[in-house]
Design a protein around this motif. Structure first.
Motif, PDB file in Angstrom:
ATOM      1  N   LEU A  70     -12.370 -60.627  -8.660  1.00 20.27           N
ATOM      2  CA  LEU A  70     -11.435 -59.725  -7.991  1.00 20.27           C
ATOM      3  C   LEU A  70     -10.010 -60.253  -8.035  1.00 20.27           C
ATOM      4  O   LEU A  70      -9.057 -59.470  -8.111  1.00 20.27           O
ATOM      5  CB  LEU A  70     -11.877 -59.500  -6.544  1.00 20.27           C
ATOM      6  CG  LEU A  70     -13.121 -58.640  -6.350  1.00 20.27           C
ATOM      7  CD1 LEU A  70     -13.495 -58.550  -4.874  1.00 20.27           C
ATOM      8  CD2 LEU A  70     -12.924 -57.244  -6.923  1.00 20.27           C
ATOM      9  N   MET A  74      -7.164 -57.726  -9.165  1.00 19.56           N
ATOM     10  CA  MET A  74      -6.100 -57.352  -8.240  1.00 19.56           C
ATOM     11  C   MET A  74      -4.740 -57.844  -8.713  1.00 19.56           C
ATOM     12  O   MET A  74      -3.727 -57.156  -8.528  1.00 19.56           O
ATOM     13  CB  MET A  74      -6.404 -57.886  -6.845  1.00 19.56           C
ATOM     14  CG  MET A  74      -7.707 -57.349  -6.245  1.00 19.56           C
ATOM     15  SD  MET A  74      -7.843 -55.545  -6.251  1.00 19.56           S
ATOM     16  CE  MET A  74      -6.611 -55.131  -5.036  1.00 19.56           C
ATOM     17  N   VAL A  88      -9.428 -55.845   0.412  1.00 17.97           N
ATOM     18  CA  VAL A  88     -10.749 -55.563  -0.151  1.00 17.97           C
ATOM     19  C   VAL A  88     -11.826 -56.150   0.744  1.00 17.97           C
ATOM     20  O   VAL A  88     -11.654 -57.246   1.303  1.00 17.97           O
ATOM     21  CB  VAL A  88     -10.894 -56.160  -1.566  1.00 17.97           C
ATOM     22  CG1 VAL A  88     -12.271 -55.844  -2.148  1.00 17.97           C
ATOM     23  CG2 VAL A  88      -9.812 -55.656  -2.497  1.00 17.97           C
ATOM     24  N   ALA A 298      -9.521 -54.365   6.479  1.00 17.34           N
ATOM     25  CA  ALA A 298     -10.704 -54.294   5.621  1.00 17.34           C
ATOM     26  C   ALA A 298     -11.943 -54.855   6.304  1.00 17.34           C
ATOM     27  O   ALA A 298     -13.042 -54.311   6.151  1.00 17.34           O
ATOM     28  CB  ALA A 298     -10.443 -55.028   4.307  1.00 17.34           C
ATOM     29  N   SER A 368      -7.017 -45.379  -0.710  1.00 16.04           N
ATOM     30  CA  SER A 368      -8.188 -46.147  -0.296  1.00 16.04           C
ATOM     31  C   SER A 368      -9.464 -45.531  -0.838  1.00 16.04           C
ATOM     32  O   SER A 368      -9.497 -44.357  -1.224  1.00 16.04           O
ATOM     33  CB  SER A 368      -8.264 -46.206   1.240  1.00 16.04           C
ATOM     34  OG  SER A 368      -7.023 -46.593   1.799  1.00 16.04           O
ATOM     35  N   LEU A 380     -18.412 -51.305  -0.976  1.00 14.44           N
ATOM     36  CA  LEU A 380     -17.096 -51.767  -1.410  1.00 14.44           C
ATOM     37  C   LEU A 380     -16.036 -50.916  -0.729  1.00 14.44           C
ATOM     38  O   LEU A 380     -16.109 -49.682  -0.741  1.00 14.44           O
ATOM     39  CB  LEU A 380     -16.967 -51.639  -2.931  1.00 14.44           C
ATOM     40  CG  LEU A 380     -15.563 -51.793  -3.541  1.00 14.44           C
ATOM     41  CD1 LEU A 380     -15.052 -53.221  -3.370  1.00 14.44           C
ATOM     42  CD2 LEU A 380     -15.569 -51.386  -5.016  1.00 14.44           C
ATOM     43  N   VAL A 382     -11.657 -50.656  -0.454  1.00  8.75           N
ATOM     44  CA  VAL A 382     -10.372 -51.145  -0.949  1.00  8.75           C
ATOM     45  C   VAL A 382      -9.270 -50.212  -0.478  1.00  8.75           C
ATOM     46  O   VAL A 382      -9.475 -48.999  -0.333  1.00  8.75           O
ATOM     47  CB  VAL A 382     -10.365 -51.245  -2.493  1.00  8.75           C
ATOM     48  CG1 VAL A 382     -10.526 -49.853  -3.125  1.00  8.75           C
ATOM     49  CG2 VAL A 382      -9.100 -51.924  -3.001  1.00  8.75           C
ATOM     50  N   ARG A 393      -7.392 -47.792  -7.580  1.00  4.60           N
ATOM     51  CA  ARG A 393      -8.659 -47.635  -6.852  1.00  4.60           C
ATOM     52  C   ARG A 393      -9.799 -47.264  -7.794  1.00  4.60           C
ATOM     53  O   ARG A 393     -10.884 -47.855  -7.744  1.00  4.60           O
ATOM     54  CB  ARG A 393      -8.473 -46.556  -5.787  1.00  4.60           C
ATOM     55  CG  ARG A 393      -9.729 -46.076  -5.115  1.00  4.60           C
ATOM     56  CD  ARG A 393      -9.403 -44.929  -4.174  1.00  4.60           C
ATOM     57  NE  ARG A 393      -8.801 -43.799  -4.851  1.00  4.60           N
ATOM     58  CZ  ARG A 393      -8.109 -42.845  -4.235  1.00  4.60           C
ATOM     59  NH1 ARG A 393      -7.899 -42.918  -2.933  1.00  4.60           N
ATOM     60  NH2 ARG A 393      -7.608 -41.836  -4.908  1.00  4.60           N
TER      61      ARG A 393
END
Length: 668
Positions: A70, A74, A88, A298, A368, A380, A382, A393
């Motif tokens: 990730l 990201m 996340v 998150a 999101s 999951l 985000v 996304r």
């Protein structure tokens, strides 16, 4: 709230819809500058190609390995999509597996994102909390999903159709309301009204019998929240706090707007991006709060995911019965046997053979996604704090699934032998059923058309936001991506004509086939071509008048013939002024939010434009009268009368178009 033909069209679902005048103006500005370009709601196509899996895996196994993966994703997203920050969370087997913040919550103060503390705006993901609250009341016997919602309200939903609207219709986006964004979104606290005031003063028209068409409805979601408030006897925000947030230990989350003082300092700022610079926006106030007004970090959202993956239980604290959770995730509205249907609030989808239930959310500045894989016990979440997060996304979800749930490349699909006999029936322009019919927002349909055509190799090409994607027929009236797994189902009327299409996995984004007179091409030709014709005519008449006066004054047309031209000239001048003023007003785009300042009520010229349409209509009516007089009395030459008649017909067409798109008079 706004918000893939399943994945991109859905983005429009949770994003605040632009007000009527702004939508009209954006459309005309696009005609003038770049032709007709669909809105950002369709910018990242549902029909995008997916990457091949990088490694063989069976779900995330090691939090440290997931973090490395990730971190790379990201870092690329924050740079490529101009995103200052993101947050996340991944859950697995009933526990938080991984959570991390990326980038900045506040660029000016250099505040880093903290996944546990930093609040982001999940947009329409908030609806899942509203639906959870409704189902809690169902469990208590306080509400009946099949009952007329009017019995829970202190105002009346009009009886437009014999069938009443029920809570089940609200939960499956099938109440039949038109879409109306007016009043949903504001940046000014003094314009924030109560949930009660919102649902009573912005009641949209009922345009479809309930249960017949699934069309995403922010108003329906807000109305469900108001029913929670009415039946429980608690303000909606207080109910959510007591019955969902507290049991799930979501102490850093709230539906309050503006934020309470103890949380305000932890709120991430949202950003626009313009000319190489990030521009901080203000806190976005969602007036219909149950549709998208939540703020949460998150880690808190991970608790909600765990509860819905664990049959309503979070650390021995239960918010729903297991059977209720299963009911929410099961197909409750299935418009076609080949569709996956929609649950009670949850969208049902699949990727790489994995069953997925989800909801995505967008405000202007926050984007999101909440994705649950019930069979894998994995979730999951985000959220990104800038406009570019809408594309990021989707890319993150696809990268996550490709890496941890890879599947073999599917074999090429061959169409049935009789496919060619049906190919032309698919073609045309399609508009979302989620549309407005009674105000100027109706023209929003022209900002996001879906074009279906036959490609050079005989395949069906579906274009969303100008991005074409090839499809092949896998069975009669069902198309599948050539390089993907998403399907689109086409429905026909009793006469065998295709009338609508719907993504197999997201029926709330049903599309109707547009009649020829409501298509982009016809509207562009009539309105844009009319402007060119008007300008050419006006210049020609001025030149002819000047030349005639200098050469032979006696050759000037008689008085009423000059009046006829003056009426037409006034129409042309006012139409050109109308277009120029509209372009100037709407060309002032706020770089923080990507829409004109007129969206926020900062364009008094729109009142003038609204009044001008009445004068234009009166002048067009005068041109019709003068056309009859010109032919009766034989003004000008044959060519002159024919030309005047043509200009009059186009003028009448303009007035028809303004009326058809609800742009005539105060509605604009």
């Amino acid at each position: 709230m706004r918000a893939s033909m399943s994945r991109s069209v859905a983005k429009r679902s949770c994003r605040p819809a632009v007000g009527p005048a702004a939508q009209v103006a954006i459309f005309l500005v696009m005609i003038a500058l770049v032709g007709l370009v669909p809105g950002r709601a369709l910018a990242a196509s549902h029909f995008c190609q997916r990457r091949e899996p990088a490694i063989q895996a069976a779900g995330p196994q090691d939090p440290e390995e997931l973090e490395v993966f990730l971190d790379g994703i990201m870092a690329a997203h924050l740079q490529a999509h101009h995103v200052p920050g993101a947050t996340v969370a991944v859950v697995k087997d009933g526990a938080l597996f991984f959570a991390k913040g990326y980038g900045y919550a506040d660029l000016g103060e250099r505040v880093r994102v903290d996944a546990q503390r930093t609040l982001f705006r999940p947009g329409s993901v908030s609806k899942l909390f509203t639906w959870t609250a409704v189902m809690q009341l169902v469990e208590q016997g306080a509400v009946d999903l099949d009952a007329d919602v009017n019995q829970y309200l202190d105002f009346q939903i009009p009886e437009t159709f014999p069938q009443p609207i029920t809570l089940e219709h609200l939960l499956t986006h099938t109440p039949g309301f038109e879409d109306r964004g007016q009043g949903l979104f504001t940046l000014e606290e003094e314009k924030m009204v109560s949930l009660e005031a919102y649902v009573k003063t912005t009641l949209p028209e009922r345009v479809h019998p309930p249960g017949e068409v699934s069309a995403y409805s922010n108003y329906g979601s807000a109305l469900a929240g108001y029913i929670v408030q009415r039946v429980s006897g608690q303000p909606f925000n207080a109910y959510i706090e007591e019955h969902i947030l507290q049991p799930l230990a979501m102490g850093q989350s709230t539906f309050q707007q503006p934020l309470p003082s103890e949380l305000a300092d932890d709120m991430a700022r949202g950003y626009g991006y313009s000319q190489g610079a990030y521009l901080a926006g203000d806190f976005e106030l969602i007036v219909g709060g149950p549709a998208g007004g939540m703020s949460a970090p998150a880690v808190d959202m991970s608790h909600f995911m765990i509860a819905h993956l664990q049959g309503g239980d979070y650390e021995s604290r239960r918010i729903l019965k297991a059977e209720t959770v299963s009911e929410m995730q099961a197909a409750q509205y299935v418009p076609d046997p080949r569709s996956g249907g929609i649950g009670y609030g949850f969208f049902r989808d699949s990727m790489k053979g994995l069953r997925m239930v989800k909801h995505e959310g967008d405000t202007f500045l926050f984007h999101s996604g909440l994705y649950l894989f019930p069979d894998e016990d994995v979730g999951l979440y985000v959220s990104y704090n800038s406009i570019g997060g809408a594309t990021a996304r989707t890319e993150l979800l696809e990268a996550f699934v490709d890496r941890y749930y890879p599947s073999p490349v599917p074999e090429p699909v061959e169409p049935p032998e009789d496919f060619e006999s049906r190919a032309d029936a698919y073609t045309g322009e399609y508009h979302l059923a989620r549309a407005n019919y009674s105000t100027a927002e109706k023209i929003l349909a022209l900002l996001q058309p879906v074009q279906v055509s036959v490609g050079p190799e005989g395949q069906i090409v579906i274009s969303v936001a100008g991005e074409p994607d090839q499809h092949v027929e896998v069975e009669p009236w069902v198309l599948q991506q050539v390089r993907g797994e998403d399907k689109v189902i086409f429905l026909r009327d009793d006469g065998g004509q295709v009338t609508r299409a719907l993504p197999a996995d997201t029926p709330p984004f049903t599309m109707f086939k547009a009649p020829w007179y409501a298509t982009v091409s016809f509207t562009l030709a009539l309105m844009g071509g009319g402007l060119v014709l008007f300008l050419f005519t006006l210049v020609g008449w001025v030149v002819a008048h000047v030349v005639t006066r200098r050469v032979d004054r006696a050759a000037l047309p008689p008085g009423w013939a000059r009046v006829a031209r003056w009426v037409a000239a006034a129409f042309i001048l006012l139409s050109l002024t109308f277009a120029a003023l509209l372009f100037a007003t709407m060309g002032n785009v706020n770089p923080r939010y990507g829409v004109p300042d007129a969206f926020f009520g900062e364009a008094p010229a729109l009142d003038i434009l609204s009044a001008i349409t009445y004068v234009i209509a009166a002048l067009a009516a005068g041109m019709v009268v003068m056309t009859v007089v010109a032919w009766w009395r034989g003004y000008w030459s044959w060519f002159g009368r024919i030309w005047y008649t043509l200009v009059t017909m186009i003028a009448a067409g303009w007035i028809w178009a303004l009326a058809y798109w609800n742009l005539l008079g105060p509605g604009f």
